[in-house]
Design an enzyme around this catalytic site. Structure first.
Site, PDB file in Angstrom:
ATOM      1  N   LYS A   1     -30.175  -6.320  -6.346  1.00 55.05           N
ATOM      2  CA  LYS A   1     -31.392  -6.039  -7.111  1.00 55.05           C
ATOM      3  C   LYS A   1     -32.814  -4.947  -6.317  1.00 55.05           C
ATOM      4  CE  LYS A   1     -31.655 -10.164  -8.435  1.00 55.05           C
ATOM      5  NZ  LYS A   1     -32.759 -11.793  -8.770  1.00 55.05           N
TER       6      LYS A   1
ATOM      7  N   CYS B   1     -25.192  -8.037 -19.203  1.00 59.72           N
ATOM      8  CA  CYS B   1     -25.445  -9.471 -19.543  1.00 59.72           C
ATOM      9  C   CYS B   1     -25.704  -9.352 -20.563  1.00 59.72           C
ATOM     10  CB  CYS B   1     -26.941  -9.417 -18.359  1.00 59.72           C
ATOM     11  SG  CYS B   1     -28.436 -10.626 -19.135  1.00 59.72           S
TER      12      CYS B   1
ATOM     13  N   VAL C   1     -33.093 -10.011 -15.764  1.00 58.34           N
ATOM     14  CA  VAL C   1     -33.500  -8.708 -16.724  1.00 58.34           C
ATOM     15  C   VAL C   1     -32.632  -9.764 -18.110  1.00 58.34           C
ATOM     16  CG1 VAL C   1     -32.325  -6.962 -15.682  1.00 58.34           C
ATOM     17  CG2 VAL C   1     -30.678  -8.370 -16.737  1.00 58.34           C
TER      18      VAL C   1
ATOM     19  N   GLU D   1     -37.674 -12.982 -21.159  1.00 58.12           N
ATOM     20  CA  GLU D   1     -36.845 -14.130 -21.751  1.00 58.12           C
ATOM     21  C   GLU D   1     -36.601 -12.848 -22.680  1.00 58.12           C
ATOM     22  OE1 GLU D   1     -35.572 -16.600 -20.889  1.00 58.12           O
ATOM     23  OE2 GLU D   1     -36.464 -16.253 -19.089  1.00 58.12           O
TER      24      GLU D   1
HETATM   25  N1  LIG Z   1     -33.184 -16.854 -20.483  1.00 54.58           N
HETATM   26  C1  LIG Z   1     -33.779 -15.273 -19.337  1.00 54.58           C
HETATM   27  C2  LIG Z   1     -31.452 -15.417 -18.931  1.00 54.58           C
HETATM   28  C3  LIG Z   1     -31.438 -14.135 -18.445  1.00 54.58           C
HETATM   29  C4  LIG Z   1     -30.366 -14.037 -17.400  1.00 54.58           C
HETATM   30  O1  LIG Z   1     -29.730 -15.055 -17.046  1.00 54.58           O
HETATM   31  N2  LIG Z   1     -30.329 -12.569 -16.848  1.00 54.58           N
HETATM   32  C5  LIG Z   1     -29.238 -12.558 -16.290  1.00 54.58           C
HETATM   33  C6  LIG Z   1     -28.589 -12.042 -16.096  1.00 54.58           C
HETATM   34  S1  LIG Z   1     -26.890 -12.121 -17.207  1.00 54.58           S
HETATM   35  C7  LIG Z   1     -30.147 -12.061 -14.188  1.00 54.58           C
HETATM   36  O2  LIG Z   1     -30.794 -11.349 -14.707  1.00 54.58           O
HETATM   37  N3  LIG Z   1     -30.238 -13.013 -13.382  1.00 54.58           N
HETATM   38  C8  LIG Z   1     -30.364 -12.739 -12.608  1.00 54.58           C
HETATM   39  C9  LIG Z   1     -30.638 -14.037 -11.495  1.00 54.58           C
HETATM   40  O3  LIG Z   1     -30.594 -15.320 -11.601  1.00 54.58           O
HETATM   41  O4  LIG Z   1     -30.829 -13.677 -10.081  1.00 54.58           O
HETATM   42  C10 LIG Z   1     -32.860 -14.577 -20.653  1.00 54.58           C
HETATM   43  O5  LIG Z   1     -33.010 -14.958 -22.560  1.00 54.58           O
HETATM   44  O6  LIG Z   1     -33.322 -13.331 -21.087  1.00 54.58           O
END
Ligand SMILES: N[C@@H](CCC(=O)N[C@@H](CS)C(=O)NCC(=O)O)C(=O)O
Length: 203
Positions: A39, A12, A52, A64
């Site tokens: 998850k 990520c 995450v 965030e």
């Molecule tokens: N805006 C968030 C984006 C985080 C994000 O999109 N993480 C993704 C992995 S790259 C995630 O956890 N996705 C799981 C989901 O959306 O269910 C940040 O900057 O922390």
């Protein structure tokens, strides 16, 4: 309980930012790897958005990535990763916002369009527009070698993971040759210890 506990995912780019920030600050932290495609049942109790990175600091939760990183910079001020004066700090935040509101989306769209001959030209054109916008802005910031000047900042950390997303590099080869400041920055940042130690894995 460890003072700092990060929930992360190796591929990520957002979580990578926080791992880079922790390394830049020389902070020890406990790491829990979450497979975001599978998850654990209780993960929403840890992460309100189900994403995450999430950081626990003495049991307090911050999420965030850009907000976590600014929190870390305030709580652990050395070495500083944001400009001190309000105007330059605002400029840094504008770049961080540009990354998340425009650049990262264009980068994802390009990755998703690879292999799709109909969508690829438009996705590539959008990404090139972003590269050119960034090039102009970086030149206004000065000669570098970092984004804002002669020391690393959260702006470098915000963008750099998007040059190696899901172990692909949807960036470097695509940056137009005349975007010399951006090309030099990516080449320079690729050797940064915090970047190399957090390399993305293929998803
Ligand atoms: N805006 C968030 C984006 C985080 C994000 O999109 N993480 C993704 C992995 S790259 C995630 O956890 N996705 C799981 C989901 O959306 O269910 C940040 O900057 O922390």
């Amino acid at each position: 309980m460890a003072e700092l506990h990060l929930y992360s995912y190796q591929s990520c780019p957002f979580a990578r930012r926080t791992r880079m920030t922790l390394i830049e600050k020389g902070l020890d932290f406990a790491l829990t790897e979450i497979d975001v495609r599978n998850k654990p049942d209780n993960f929403n109790a840890i992460s309100p958005y189900g994403k995450v990175p999430v950081l626990l600091h003495n049991g307090e939760r911050i999420y965030e990535s850009a907000i976590i990183n600014q929190y870390l910079d305030e709580v652990f001020p050395q070495p500083p990763l944001m400009p001190a004066d309000p105007f330059h700090k605002a400029q840094a935040r504008i770049w961080m916002d540009y990354c998340d509101s425009r650049f990262s989306d264009a980068s994802w769209r390009y990755i998703r369009a690879t292999g799709d001959v109909e969508k690829l030209p438009q996705a590539l054109a959008e990404l090139e527009d972003c590269f050119r916008f960034v090039e102009t802005g970086m030149r206004e910031c000065g000669p570098g070698p970092y984004w804002l000047g002669d020391s690393i900042s959260l702006v470098d950390i915000q963008f750099m993971p998007f040059f190696q997303t899901y172990a692909q590099e949807p960036g470097f080869e695509l940056i137009p040759d005349d975007c010399t400041r951006l090309r030099a920055w990516v080449a320079f940042m690729r050797d940064r210890d915090s970047y190399m130690r957090t390399a993305a894995l293929a998803a």
